[in-house]
Write an enzyme that holds these catalytic residues in place. Structure first.
Site, mmCIF file in Angstrom:
data_model
loop_
_atom_site.group_PDB
_atom_site.id
_atom_site.type_symbol
_atom_site.label_atom_id
_atom_site.label_comp_id
_atom_site.label_asym_id
_atom_site.label_seq_id
_atom_site.Cartn_x
_atom_site.Cartn_y
_atom_site.Cartn_z
ATOM 1 N N LYS A 80 0.858 -1.182 0.000
ATOM 2 C CA LYS A 80 0.000 0.000 0.000
ATOM 3 C C LYS A 80 0.895 1.232 0.000
ATOM 4 O O LYS A 80 2.044 1.171 0.449
ATOM 5 C CB LYS A 80 -0.858 -0.008 1.280
ATOM 6 C CG LYS A 80 -2.167 0.737 1.153
ATOM 7 C CD LYS A 80 -3.303 -0.117 0.640
ATOM 8 C CE LYS A 80 -4.563 0.704 0.507
ATOM 9 N NZ LYS A 80 -5.706 -0.082 0.065
ATOM 10 N N GLY A 183 -22.864 5.148 4.019
ATOM 11 C CA GLY A 183 -22.050 5.654 2.916
ATOM 12 C C GLY A 183 -22.611 5.246 1.568
ATOM 13 O O GLY A 183 -22.557 4.084 1.188
ATOM 14 N N GLY A 185 -21.487 6.084 -1.392
ATOM 15 C CA GLY A 185 -20.451 6.498 -2.328
ATOM 16 C C GLY A 185 -20.318 5.505 -3.466
ATOM 17 O O GLY A 185 -21.299 4.860 -3.861
ATOM 18 N N HIS A 186 -19.092 5.348 -3.980
ATOM 19 C CA HIS A 186 -18.875 4.470 -5.127
ATOM 20 C C HIS A 186 -19.402 3.061 -4.859
ATOM 21 O O HIS A 186 -20.101 2.480 -5.678
ATOM 22 C CB HIS A 186 -17.384 4.381 -5.448
ATOM 23 C CG HIS A 186 -16.828 5.623 -6.069
ATOM 24 N ND1 HIS A 186 -16.191 6.597 -5.353
ATOM 25 C CD2 HIS A 186 -16.825 6.036 -7.349
ATOM 26 C CE1 HIS A 186 -15.822 7.570 -6.163
ATOM 27 N NE2 HIS A 186 -16.197 7.260 -7.380
ATOM 28 N N TYR A 189 -23.485 3.040 -3.036
ATOM 29 C CA TYR A 189 -24.617 3.267 -3.948
ATOM 30 C C TYR A 189 -24.858 2.039 -4.827
ATOM 31 O O TYR A 189 -25.995 1.602 -5.027
ATOM 32 C CB TYR A 189 -24.369 4.503 -4.824
ATOM 33 C CG TYR A 189 -25.534 4.764 -5.742
ATOM 34 C CD1 TYR A 189 -26.639 5.492 -5.303
ATOM 35 C CD2 TYR A 189 -25.565 4.226 -7.031
ATOM 36 C CE1 TYR A 189 -27.731 5.684 -6.123
ATOM 37 C CE2 TYR A 189 -26.657 4.424 -7.856
ATOM 38 C CZ TYR A 189 -27.734 5.150 -7.403
ATOM 39 O OH TYR A 189 -28.825 5.325 -8.210
HETATM 40 P P1 NAD Z 1 -16.437 6.889 -1.411
HETATM 41 O O1 NAD Z 1 -15.556 7.982 -0.925
HETATM 42 O O2 NAD Z 1 -16.894 6.887 -2.817
HETATM 43 O O3 NAD Z 1 -17.767 6.825 -0.493
HETATM 44 C C1 NAD Z 1 -17.758 6.986 0.876
HETATM 45 C C2 NAD Z 1 -19.096 7.607 1.254
HETATM 46 O O4 NAD Z 1 -19.201 7.625 2.680
HETATM 47 C C3 NAD Z 1 -19.284 9.053 0.780
HETATM 48 O O5 NAD Z 1 -20.544 9.175 0.153
HETATM 49 C C4 NAD Z 1 -19.206 9.857 2.072
HETATM 50 O O6 NAD Z 1 -20.002 11.046 2.021
HETATM 51 C C5 NAD Z 1 -19.759 8.865 3.069
HETATM 52 N N1 NAD Z 1 -19.406 9.101 4.466
HETATM 53 C C6 NAD Z 1 -18.241 9.581 4.983
HETATM 54 N N2 NAD Z 1 -18.331 9.643 6.320
HETATM 55 C C7 NAD Z 1 -19.542 9.164 6.667
HETATM 56 C C8 NAD Z 1 -20.219 8.964 7.911
HETATM 57 N N3 NAD Z 1 -19.661 9.278 9.078
HETATM 58 N N4 NAD Z 1 -21.483 8.460 7.875
HETATM 59 C C9 NAD Z 1 -22.076 8.171 6.707
HETATM 60 N N5 NAD Z 1 -21.492 8.347 5.501
HETATM 61 C C10 NAD Z 1 -20.236 8.831 5.477
HETATM 62 O O7 NAD Z 1 -15.657 5.530 -1.037
HETATM 63 P P2 NAD Z 1 -15.873 4.086 -1.677
HETATM 64 O O8 NAD Z 1 -14.923 3.890 -2.797
HETATM 65 O O9 NAD Z 1 -17.332 3.847 -1.885
HETATM 66 O O10 NAD Z 1 -15.340 3.154 -0.484
HETATM 67 C C11 NAD Z 1 -16.126 2.977 0.682
HETATM 68 C C12 NAD Z 1 -15.362 2.113 1.685
HETATM 69 O O11 NAD Z 1 -15.097 0.830 1.097
HETATM 70 C C13 NAD Z 1 -13.995 2.675 2.102
HETATM 71 O O12 NAD Z 1 -13.742 2.297 3.454
HETATM 72 C C14 NAD Z 1 -13.016 1.938 1.206
HETATM 73 O O13 NAD Z 1 -11.724 1.844 1.784
HETATM 74 C C15 NAD Z 1 -13.689 0.575 1.136
HETATM 75 N N6 NAD Z 1 -13.332 -0.192 -0.077
HETATM 76 C C16 NAD Z 1 -13.590 0.321 -1.306
HETATM 77 C C17 NAD Z 1 -13.249 -0.411 -2.440
HETATM 78 C C18 NAD Z 1 -13.554 0.109 -3.826
HETATM 79 O O14 NAD Z 1 -13.487 -0.678 -4.778
HETATM 80 N N7 NAD Z 1 -13.898 1.377 -3.987
HETATM 81 C C19 NAD Z 1 -12.642 -1.677 -2.313
HETATM 82 C C20 NAD Z 1 -12.407 -2.185 -1.021
HETATM 83 C C21 NAD Z 1 -12.753 -1.424 0.101
#
Ligand code: NAD
Length: 357
Positions: A80, A183, A185-186, A189
């Site tokens: 990482k 959350g 997010g990506h 949703y």
């Molecule tokens: P993202 O930034 O797109 O979405 C995160 C969402 O969480 C945002 O909409 C943000 O507004 C919301 N958020 C932040 N603080 C919050 C709170 N206190 N309460 C409620 N909502 C809150 O991130 P992502 O890519 O969707 O990733 C989400 C999680 O999954 C992260 O922990 C990331 O490390 C993990 N993850 C993601 C992936 C991936 O493929 N994107 C893979 C493995 C793990």
């Protein structure tokens, strides 16, 4: 800065401190273990309180990647990178090119991808300096989030089957199963979209009201307040925002019988796995249920076939069931059962390349 004494230091093979005054780069790359293959893991950009906090984060995250790839059956090790800085203020093409030169200097021992605070344009700058880039760069497999969300979706099905009974699932449907997602997010949703499509009752908490509204309007999700998320009266809590939310203060408040979501490092400490078990809460180990993105990346290349990649992601369902059964049989937390299975799949303690030479 104490490296070997950091509580997150776990026999890491290599830790590289990267500084470039011209571009303003300050970053740390950690390679935890390469016994299964080159280390693969995303770069995160964050306003850390200090460099010690950044070091702890990169040590923890890189170790997690070793376990994630081992359980997903991928020929990768764990690595990482963290960049110290504000992603909204401190980015520049020069900074990412400088990081790319550091990655290149590792000669393929570490392949970089995207993580929190990093987007496609940043990784494209890195890719001008090194070929050891995966995921979002041109010619790659694209945004890993849909694959991650699909893995969490099949993982929730496995958890419901195990904890609530197979009769709660009819075919592909999750009708009558309620899931609160933290959350939108990506990943969150996209997970909500799968769940709504399967007939589940979906609730959404997000600090960004626009994201909640979108899930309401487009998917028929019900809003739940950010403060009340952990107490939601649902079958499944799906944390898809922050790490560390399962701790001494929060676990007693949880009413749901299942915690299964995408967020990394959900347990504040390893002992919280036992605390969840003692409360009868089934926990889907985070690095197992959220491995869809890295599984998808492992298929990238000229012949990338999304359906083949997603068939592999779907195996998360069966791997989770076997972890749940293993944990039950041994009377241990699911998090420990997952760690044990992963540790059977990589060499530990690490071979020290310097000593082996
Ligand atoms: P993202 O930034 O797109 O979405 C995160 C969402 O969480 C945002 O909409 C943000 O507004 C919301 N958020 C932040 N603080 C919050 C709170 N206190 N309460 C409620 N909502 C809150 O991130 P992502 O890519 O969707 O990733 C989400 C999680 O999954 C992260 O922990 C990331 O490390 C993990 N993850 C993601 C992936 C991936 O493929 N994107 C893979 C493995 C793990």
């Amino acid at each position: 800065m104490p490296v070997f004494d950091d509580p997150a230091f776990d026999n890491h093979e290599q830790v590289v401190f990267c500084e470039d005054a011209d571009s303003g780069l300050r970053a740390i790359i950690a390679i935890h273990n390469t016994s299964r293959g080159p280390a693969l893991g995303g770069a995160r950009m964050w306003s850390y309180a200090d460099s010690a906090a950044a070091l702890t984060d990169v040590l923890r995250l890189s170790r997690g990647m070793t376990y994630k790839s081992a359980l997903a059956g991928l020929p990768f090790g764990g690595g990482k990178a963290v960049i110290l800085g504000d992603p909204n203020r401190d980015k520049s093409p020069a900074l990412f090119r400088s990081l790319g030169r550091y990655v290149a200097s590792l000669g393929g021992r570490y392949t970089i991808a995207e993580d929190v605070g990093i987007d496609v344009a940043d990784i494209e700058q890195v890719a001008t300096e090194t070929q050891h880039v995966a995921g979002v760069a041109a010619g790659g497999s694209g945004d890993p989030s849909p694959a991650t969300a699909y893995g969490v979706f099949v993982g929730i099905r496995a958890a419901v089957k195990h904890r609530l009974g197979a009769d709660r699932i009819s075919g592909d449907k999750l009708t009558g199963v309620s899931v609160a997602i933290q959350g939108a997010g990506h990943v969150g949703y996209e997970l909500a979209r799968h769940l709504a499509g399967a007939g589940a009752d979906v609730q959404i908490a997000d600090v960004d009201p626009d994201r909640v509204r979108r899930a309401q309007d487009e998917l028929g999700a019900t809003p739940v307040s950010v403060e009340r998320f952990l107490e939601a009266d649902v079958d499944v809590l799906a944390p898809c925002a922050l790490g560390g939310l399962l701790n001494d203060d929060t676990i007693p408040k949880i009413r749901a019988p299942i915690v299964a979501g995408a967020a990394n490092n959900q347990l504040a400490e390893a002992r919280h796995g036992q605390m969840l078990r003692a409360r009868g809460i089934l926990y889907a180990p985070d690095y197992l249920i959220n491995a869809g993105g890295i599984i998808n990346i492992s298929y990238e290349g000229p012949g990338y076939d999304r359906s083949r990649a997603f068939s592999h992601v779907a195996l998360i369902h069966d791997t989770l069931l076997s972890i749940f059964q293993r944990a039950d049989a041994a009377g241990i937390p699911t998090s420990k059962a997952a760690d044990q299975l992963a540790e059977e799949r990589f060499t530990h303690p690490n071979p020290n390349p310097a000593k082996a030479a």
